[in-house]
Design a protein around this motif. Sequence first.
Motif, mmCIF file in Angstrom:
data_model
loop_
_atom_site.group_PDB
_atom_site.id
_atom_site.type_symbol
_atom_site.label_atom_id
_atom_site.label_comp_id
_atom_site.label_asym_id
_atom_site.label_seq_id
_atom_site.Cartn_x
_atom_site.Cartn_y
_atom_site.Cartn_z
ATOM 1 N N ALA A 111 0.886 -1.183 0.179
ATOM 2 C CA ALA A 111 0.027 -0.117 -0.325
ATOM 3 C C ALA A 111 0.629 1.323 -0.207
ATOM 4 N N PRO A 112 1.766 1.371 0.848
ATOM 5 C CA PRO A 112 2.357 2.976 1.103
ATOM 6 C C PRO A 112 3.271 2.877 -0.527
ATOM 7 N N TYR A 113 3.665 1.768 -1.311
ATOM 8 C CA TYR A 113 4.101 2.201 -2.813
ATOM 9 C C TYR A 113 2.831 2.260 -3.703
ATOM 10 N N ALA A 114 2.439 2.073 -3.843
ATOM 11 C CA ALA A 114 0.874 2.484 -4.318
ATOM 12 C C ALA A 114 0.755 3.807 -4.076
ATOM 13 N N ILE A 115 0.740 4.113 -2.979
ATOM 14 C CA ILE A 115 0.615 5.454 -2.389
ATOM 15 C C ILE A 115 1.528 6.884 -3.201
ATOM 16 N N VAL A 116 2.456 6.159 -2.905
ATOM 17 C CA VAL A 116 3.606 7.288 -3.362
ATOM 18 C C VAL A 116 3.376 6.792 -5.511
ATOM 19 N N LEU A 117 3.677 5.649 -6.056
ATOM 20 C CA LEU A 117 3.302 5.906 -7.123
ATOM 21 C C LEU A 117 2.276 7.254 -8.004
ATOM 22 N N PHE A 118 0.796 6.993 -6.668
ATOM 23 C CA PHE A 118 -0.829 7.645 -7.379
ATOM 24 C C PHE A 118 0.002 9.152 -7.203
ATOM 25 N N GLY A 119 0.824 9.249 -6.189
ATOM 26 C CA GLY A 119 0.585 10.351 -5.983
ATOM 27 C C GLY A 119 2.266 11.209 -7.136
ATOM 28 N N GLN A 120 2.796 10.269 -7.398
ATOM 29 C CA GLN A 120 3.854 10.767 -8.739
ATOM 30 C C GLN A 120 2.523 10.709 -10.105
ATOM 31 N N ALA A 121 1.714 10.511 -10.331
ATOM 32 C CA ALA A 121 0.948 10.786 -11.236
ATOM 33 C C ALA A 121 -0.314 11.644 -11.258
ATOM 34 N N GLY A 122 -0.739 12.236 -9.759
ATOM 35 C CA GLY A 122 -1.012 13.665 -9.378
ATOM 36 C C GLY A 122 -2.742 12.963 -8.784
ATOM 37 N N LEU A 123 -2.598 11.646 -8.712
ATOM 38 C CA LEU A 123 -3.826 10.824 -8.898
ATOM 39 C C LEU A 123 -3.857 11.133 -7.319
ATOM 40 N N LEU A 124 -4.288 11.644 -6.087
ATOM 41 C CA LEU A 124 -4.010 12.362 -4.503
ATOM 42 C C LEU A 124 -5.774 11.908 -4.306
ATOM 43 N N SER A 125 -6.262 11.584 -4.330
ATOM 44 C CA SER A 125 -7.849 11.224 -4.479
ATOM 45 C C SER A 125 -7.648 9.592 -3.922
ATOM 46 N N ASP A 126 -6.969 8.885 -5.102
ATOM 47 C CA ASP A 126 -6.526 7.716 -5.547
ATOM 48 C C ASP A 126 -5.676 7.293 -4.092
ATOM 49 N N ALA A 127 -4.485 8.284 -4.015
ATOM 50 C CA ALA A 127 -3.314 7.950 -2.802
ATOM 51 C C ALA A 127 -4.244 8.103 -1.075
ATOM 52 N N ILE A 128 -5.202 8.735 -1.497
ATOM 53 C CA ILE A 128 -5.678 9.162 -0.029
ATOM 54 C C ILE A 128 -7.138 7.558 -0.246
ATOM 55 N N SER A 129 -7.290 7.168 -0.891
ATOM 56 C CA SER A 129 -8.393 6.160 -0.681
ATOM 57 C C SER A 129 -7.771 5.202 -0.172
ATOM 58 N N THR A 130 -6.523 5.152 -0.908
ATOM 59 C CA THR A 130 -5.616 3.562 -0.622
ATOM 60 C C THR A 130 -5.633 3.316 0.340
ATOM 61 N N PHE A 131 -4.948 4.621 1.325
ATOM 62 C CA PHE A 131 -4.375 4.952 2.992
ATOM 63 C C PHE A 131 -5.330 4.224 3.615
ATOM 64 N N HIS A 132 -6.508 4.948 3.159
ATOM 65 C CA HIS A 132 -7.819 4.517 3.882
ATOM 66 C C HIS A 132 -8.104 2.691 4.020
ATOM 67 N N SER A 133 -7.584 2.011 3.012
ATOM 68 C CA SER A 133 -7.882 0.929 2.772
ATOM 69 C C SER A 133 -7.108 0.063 4.217
#
Length: 394
Positions: A111-133
């Motif tokens: 999950a932490p790695y997926a969060i960083v990838l979403f950040g890299q792509a500018g998809l912060l809301s996806d990063a946040i939902s990954t954190f929630h999961s």
Amino acid sequence: MAAAVRLLLRRRLSTAAAAATAPPPTPGSILNPSSPSTPLTSQQKTRLAISLLKSSPPPPPDQILSICRAAALSPETHIDRVAFSLAVSKLKSAPDTLRDLASTVLTPNHAPYAIVLFGQAGLLSDAISTFHSSPSTRSLNALLFACIISGNHAEAARIFQTFPDAHGVKPDTDTFNNIIKSFAESGTIRSFYSVFDEMCKKGVKPNATTFTNAITGFYKEERFDDVEKVIELMKKHGCGESLPVYNVRVHCLCKLGRSGEAKALVNEMLKKGTKPSWVTYGHLIHGFCREGDLDEAKRLYKEMGKKGLEGNCSLYFSLIYFLCKGGDFDTALEVYNEIAPKNWVPCFSTMKMLVNGLAGTSRMDEAKGIIEKMKEKFPAKADSWKEVEEALPQ
Ligand SMILES: *[C@@H]1O[C@H](CO)[C@@H](O)[C@H](O)[C@H]1NC(C)=O
Ligand SMILES: *[C@@H]1O[C@H](CO)[C@@H](O)[C@H](O)[C@H]1NC(C)=O
């Protein structure tokens, strides 16, 4: 060897192209020949995936996903992370495919790695939902990092303030270091002191990064008194004025166009018994070059060599670039000749400047010699070099 790899790649590429049109793409079909005589190791698969991802024109999103699946990338290894980053950079305009990639290739453990990838792509809301999961301190830190790399500093502040309590996650040193970095990058470093108090109250131990992040922010805002204050604070907390801290300060001063002050700081450091490294010299040389003081840059470069220090390629490339810009082709050639045996070659535009400069100062033989070497070394650029050659004064 190179030819064999090219052939292999071409074969795989056509398989890949076929897989893109022929449904259903079975996982593995892209990177595995139909009758594998020698199965690829996972590292070979990753290397192949990287070359496929880099191919031009770039593969369509579906195919990028298939390539990543076929290579069975795992964020545990460095080279796989390189491949992931590359895939993400190509999927910025295809968020759905990127979500597929994150959900099918990465396990919840990642999950932490997926969060960083979403950040890299500018998809912060996806990063946040990954954190929630899967909320955890590591996920929180990844999320703050994602905010920083996507430039969402207001969101970083909100998450830092509300998420730990709301999700029962304990901030650690990394959490605080990240938020301080966010302050430093967004011109709000004045918030450092209150966050630092909170850090101490919570019993989270600061380390050198905590202070260098703050120092960087205060320099950026030219709040020099605060820099001194942070240095005192740093000493009080048992972090010495080490070489890495000096290097950060030297870098900051050079970036502000205060290379003279940076040099004075290095002299002060020497008096206190800390020797500069090539990184220190690299910042100073680049700083003086940018300020147009090539003589000082050359003097420092000589001094660095006398001390037996060797820089990384960027240091030399940048020096050669500025020497060419300043018309000092003799010294640029000297520096180039020093790094050529290591197979380090500056970019095409810098080399072109050097060649044209040498030709213009009656060193035609050397100019032509370099062109020949470049053609040999970079067959893909042979045509561009031929153009350079034809434009030389006869
Ligand atoms: C400070 O701590 C963080 C988190 O543990 C770590 O990532 C970082 O490398 C440390 N900094 C230094 C200079 O040791
Ligand atoms: C060389 O070192 C500098 C300073 O540490 C760094 O910013 C740069 O990215 C390095 N270059 C390479 C190619 O690693």
